[in-house]
Design a protein around this motif. Structure first.
Motif, short mmCIF file in Angstrom:
data_model
loop_
_atom_site.label_atom_id
_atom_site.label_comp_id
_atom_site.label_asym_id
_atom_site.label_seq_id
_atom_site.Cartn_x
_atom_site.Cartn_y
_atom_site.Cartn_z
N CYS A 67 -4.48 -0.19 -0.07
CA CYS A 67 -5.28 -1.21 0.60
C CYS A 67 -6.73 -0.73 0.73
O CYS A 67 -7.05 0.42 0.44
CB CYS A 67 -4.68 -1.52 1.97
SG CYS A 67 -4.88 -0.18 3.15
N CYS A 91 -7.26 2.40 2.84
CA CYS A 91 -6.70 3.66 2.33
C CYS A 91 -7.32 4.08 0.99
O CYS A 91 -6.95 5.11 0.45
CB CYS A 91 -5.19 3.53 2.13
SG CYS A 91 -4.26 3.31 3.66
N CYS A 136 0.85 -1.20 0.00
CA CYS A 136 0.00 0.00 0.00
C CYS A 136 0.88 1.25 0.00
O CYS A 136 1.77 1.40 0.85
CB CYS A 136 -0.92 0.00 1.21
SG CYS A 136 -1.90 1.52 1.33
N CYS A 173 -0.08 3.31 3.58
CA CYS A 173 0.23 2.82 4.93
C CYS A 173 1.29 1.71 4.92
O CYS A 173 1.73 1.28 5.98
CB CYS A 173 -1.04 2.32 5.63
SG CYS A 173 -1.66 0.76 4.99
ZN LIG Z 1 -3.14 1.28 3.28
#
Ligand SMILES: [Zn+2]
Length: 249
Positions: free
Chosen positions: A183, A186, A162, A165
């Motif tokens: 992800c 997010c 990701c 994050c």
């Molecule tokens: Zn993420």
């Protein structure tokens, strides 16, 4: 007055007066350089033939002052051919359109004349060599070059973890604005859900895993093209003319 040598790739040429040309090169030591080649259009001189787009040349420059913008352009006083990549590129439509997009991108990614960008230079030399050798599909060579140029410019996209994050990939969503794969937590409006095969292909092109890239199916190659194009255009203010030409071909 200074005399210096450098090797570089000819990006483009423009007519100047009756017989001269302005040559734009991406050089190893001086970044993007524009220089005047005198008399190259008057005869079919070897000097002129070496200064065609895609050529890898060793050039001697003669400068009457600063090579910075705003001063008179340096002269190309001598050239030696290193590799005439153009011979194997301009004779093939797919290679020619991909190669032209590579030259344009290399110019766009080197904004400032005279500022060395060795990584971009080496990417271009390697990309043209691969394109001329014909060992991989031209569209894949182009996309590999574009992704690595973005990475060298500091815009490396993520195709697994990701981008926000860092959650280890593969991740399902993809957003150009967020920096690539993201992800579920997010994801942002406008995120797309690419096939896992297209993301695998793009990751392979970025890292130089040609065995994986060459084995990709045509539909995943097309999907990957679209993601690379969207990602590139996000980072460049306006679209590349020849890049659109490649996509439409
Ligand atoms: Zn993420």
């Amino acid at each position: 007055m200074t005399l210096y040598r450098d090797d570089g790739i000819v990006l483009r040429t423009q007519k100047l007066g009756e017989a001269d040309r302005i040559i734009t090169l991406l050089t190893r030591g001086h970044g993007r350089v524009r220089a005047v080649a005198r008399g190259v259009r008057r005869t079919k001189s070897k000097f002129g033939a070496r200064l065609e787009p895609f050529s890898h040349v060793d050039v001697q420059f003669f400068s009457r002052g600063s090579t910075l913008v705003g001063r008179s352009l340096p002269l190309c006083t001598q050239t030696e051919g290193i590799s005439p990549y153009g011979q194997n590129i301009v004779t093939d439509y797919g290679r020619y359109t991909a190669g032209t997009a590579m030259l344009e991108t290399a110019e766009r990614f080197t904004d400032h004349e005279g500022e060395p960008n060795v990584q971009q230079y080496l990417l271009l030399v390697g990309g043209l060599r691969t394109l001329a050798a014909g060992s991989h599909a031209p569209g894949l060579v182009l996309d590999a070059f574009l992704l690595r140029s973005l990475a060298v410019g500091g815009y490396a996209p993520s195709f697994a973890d990701c981008a926000r994050c860092g959650l280890p990939g593969p991740n399902r969503f993809f957003s150009v604005a967020a920096g690539g794969s993201i992800c579920v937590d997010c994801r942002v409006p406008g995120s797309v859900v690419p096939s896992s095969e297209a993301l695998l292909l793009l990751g392979a092109l970025l890292t130089g895993d040609w065995a994986t890239a060459d084995a990709a199916e045509a539909r995943h190659v097309r999907e990957g093209n679209g993601l690379v194009s969207a990602y590139l255009h996000w980072h460049l203010e306006r679209g590349l003319r020849s890049l659109r030409f490649v996509r439409e071909a």
